[in-house]
Design an enzyme around this catalytic site. Structure first.
Site, short mmCIF file in Angstrom:
data_model
loop_
_atom_site.label_atom_id
_atom_site.label_comp_id
_atom_site.label_asym_id
_atom_site.label_seq_id
_atom_site.Cartn_x
_atom_site.Cartn_y
_atom_site.Cartn_z
N PRO A 25 -19.56 1.79 -19.79
CA PRO A 25 -18.85 0.71 -20.49
C PRO A 25 -18.24 1.24 -21.78
O PRO A 25 -18.92 1.89 -22.57
CB PRO A 25 -19.95 -0.31 -20.76
N MET A 26 -16.96 0.98 -21.98
CA MET A 26 -16.27 1.41 -23.21
C MET A 26 -15.47 0.23 -23.75
O MET A 26 -14.63 -0.33 -23.04
CB MET A 26 -15.35 2.60 -22.92
N ALA A 27 -15.78 -0.14 -24.99
CA ALA A 27 -15.14 -1.32 -25.59
C ALA A 27 -13.63 -1.15 -25.63
O ALA A 27 -13.11 -0.12 -26.07
CB ALA A 27 -15.67 -1.54 -27.00
N CYS A 132 -24.39 3.14 -28.97
CA CYS A 132 -23.17 3.12 -29.78
C CYS A 132 -23.44 3.75 -31.14
O CYS A 132 -24.35 3.33 -31.87
CB CYS A 132 -22.66 1.69 -29.95
N LYS A 180 -28.64 2.10 -21.87
CA LYS A 180 -27.99 3.36 -22.23
C LYS A 180 -28.35 3.69 -23.67
O LYS A 180 -28.33 2.81 -24.53
CB LYS A 180 -26.47 3.24 -22.07
N ASN A 241 -25.48 11.53 -19.19
CA ASN A 241 -24.16 11.25 -19.76
C ASN A 241 -23.83 12.30 -20.81
O ASN A 241 -24.70 12.71 -21.56
CB ASN A 241 -24.17 9.83 -20.37
N GLY A 242 -22.57 12.71 -20.84
CA GLY A 242 -22.13 13.63 -21.88
C GLY A 242 -21.41 14.84 -21.34
O GLY A 242 -21.99 15.65 -20.61
N ASP A 243 -20.11 14.95 -21.65
CA ASP A 243 -19.30 16.13 -21.32
C ASP A 243 -19.13 16.35 -19.83
O ASP A 243 -19.25 17.49 -19.34
CB ASP A 243 -19.87 17.39 -21.99
N GLY A 265 -17.76 8.74 -19.24
CA GLY A 265 -17.14 7.98 -20.32
C GLY A 265 -15.77 8.51 -20.66
O GLY A 265 -14.80 8.31 -19.94
#
Length: 412
Positions: A25-27, A132, A180, A241-243, A265
């Site tokens: 999820p990305m705002a 966040c 998350k 998650n990440g890269d 993301g």
């Protein structure tokens, strides 16, 4: 490494992920049009075998190409009845599994919001935001700052799980809750191991861990070792998650950490076809990596803009929402400063068509369009409430202040 299929995928409560991939999820990004594009491109990477079984997928329980999570929704705004926020929760009719992420710092409000959206049959899965790093969130005790207060975290998790269970009794099916998070606030104040343990005993179905601290923001390189450590420590599924910027990255993360799924993301911003690459790589479908020329990218931009216009009901609002996406889509391509400036101000689909047609559309996909993208920046001093790090137990006065300072019902 190849992952399997259909009945052998990752189970999160009643939901079966045929392929263990999740759109983070990305705002302001993972709205209905973008989620649909990502899911459609992910399904293209399934290969003939799984693609031929898509008709067998059952709504609300089968996620053939992964989960595609709605942008962050503020629980307080839902409870206070913000029309804007409730509209953000409207599902895409083509969604297979409807996922939404809730944000909040008050257990009572979070529990009530969870119960409300389940009772209204708007979601099949609820995710919670404790990752966040944005200062306006963390300085009020939310996001990545919150897991430092272990008792507050547990209270929120139990309230949301209970709220979802109460709502589920009315609709006759379970709605799993996931969360998350990040490694911690900084290297000296790590929270992920305690948070994962608390999540497990609170009834959370799975956790996702971003391999950075709050202080890192999006700087440097994600550390995948804590993902592996958490996977060893708890029994519920752990998502990494990440890269992850290409299919090989997803496979490498799963091999190196043993994680149960990957969460995508920033890597897909302006590149929804990344999901074709990832699902193809994980399933061994051997579909050629998509490296679109500018003509193809322009067509996708136009498709995205039309979906956005249909969704919001206004060409102007759609084009305004598209401006950031257009910048991401055109990364690395030779466009020209004046044209980029005009695209950054585009206000109608006709104007967008004219500007896209003016480009040198025969450009091949540049190397700079691949690999790391999105926000980077540098490490930052964590913004936290006064005295936040003094204790991992939240005091009554502190708790009241955090709840009082939570953002008002601003729609997301």
């Amino acid at each position: 490494m190849e992952v399997n299929t259909h009945s052998g995928g990752l189970q999160i409560g009643p939901i079966n992920l045929w392929i263990p991939v999740v759109l983070a999820p990305m705002a302001g990004v993972t709205d209905v049009p973008f989620r649909r594009l990502c899911r459609e491109y992910a399904e293209r990477g399934l290969g003939e075998g799984l693609a031929g079984k898509l008709h067998e997928a059952k709504k609300s329980v089968d996620a053939p190409a992964g989960l595609f999570v709605c942008e962050m929704i503020t629980a307080r705004a839902l409870v206070e009845g913000s029309p804007k926020t409730w509209r953000m929760l409207e599902p895409d009719p083509t969604d297979r599994v409807r996922s939404a992420q809730l944000y909040g710092v008050d257990p009572d409000t979070m529990g009530r919001a969870a119960q409300m959206i389940v009772e209204r049959d708007l979601v099949d899965h609820i995710d919670l935001n404790f990752g966040c790093p944005v200062p306006k969130v963390t300085r009020k005790g939310g996001g990545a700052a919150l897991p430092w207060k272990r008792d507050l975290l547990e209270d929120i998790l139990k309230a949301v799980v209970t709220g979802a269970e109460r709502g589920a009794k009315l609709i006759g099916r379970d709605v799993p809750v996931t969360m998350k998070m990040r490694i911690g606030i900084d290297d000296r104040h790590q929270t992920y191991m305690d948070a994962g343990t608390i999540a497990q005993r609170s009834g959370v179905a799975a956790v996702a861990l971003h391999g950075r601290t709050q202080a890192q923001y999006y700087a440097g390189k994600a550390d995948w070792k804590p993902i592996a450590a958490l996977k060893e420590a708890i029994s519920i599924p752990v998502m990494g998650n990440g890269d992850i910027f290409k299919g090989e990255d997803a496979r490498a993360m799963m091999e190196q950490t043993g994680c149960d799924a990957v969460v995508i993301g920033r890597g897909c911003q302006g590149r929804p076809w990344l999901f074709t690459d990832i699902t193809s790589d994980l399933t061994g479908a051997r579909i050629a990596k998509m490296e679109p020329d500018l003509r193809t990218v322009a067509r996708i931009i136009r498709e995205h803009a039309q979906l956005m216009s249909d969704h919001v009901g206004s060409e102007f609002d759609a084009c305004r929402n598209m401006r950031k996406h257009i910048g991401w889509y055109l990364r690395g391509y030779k466009v020209g400063g004046q044209t980029r400036l005009k695209l950054g101000r585009v206000s109608s689909l006709a104007e967008l068509d004219e500007l896209l047609d003016s480009l040198d559309l025969d450009q091949p996909c540049p190397k700079s369009a691949d690999g790391p993208r999105g926000r980077k920046g540098h490490e930052r001093r964590p913004h936290l409430p006064h005295g936040w790090l003094d204790s991992q137990v939240i005091q009554d006065v502190e708790r009241a202040r955090v709840v009082a300072n939570e953002s008002v019902a601003d729609g997301g």
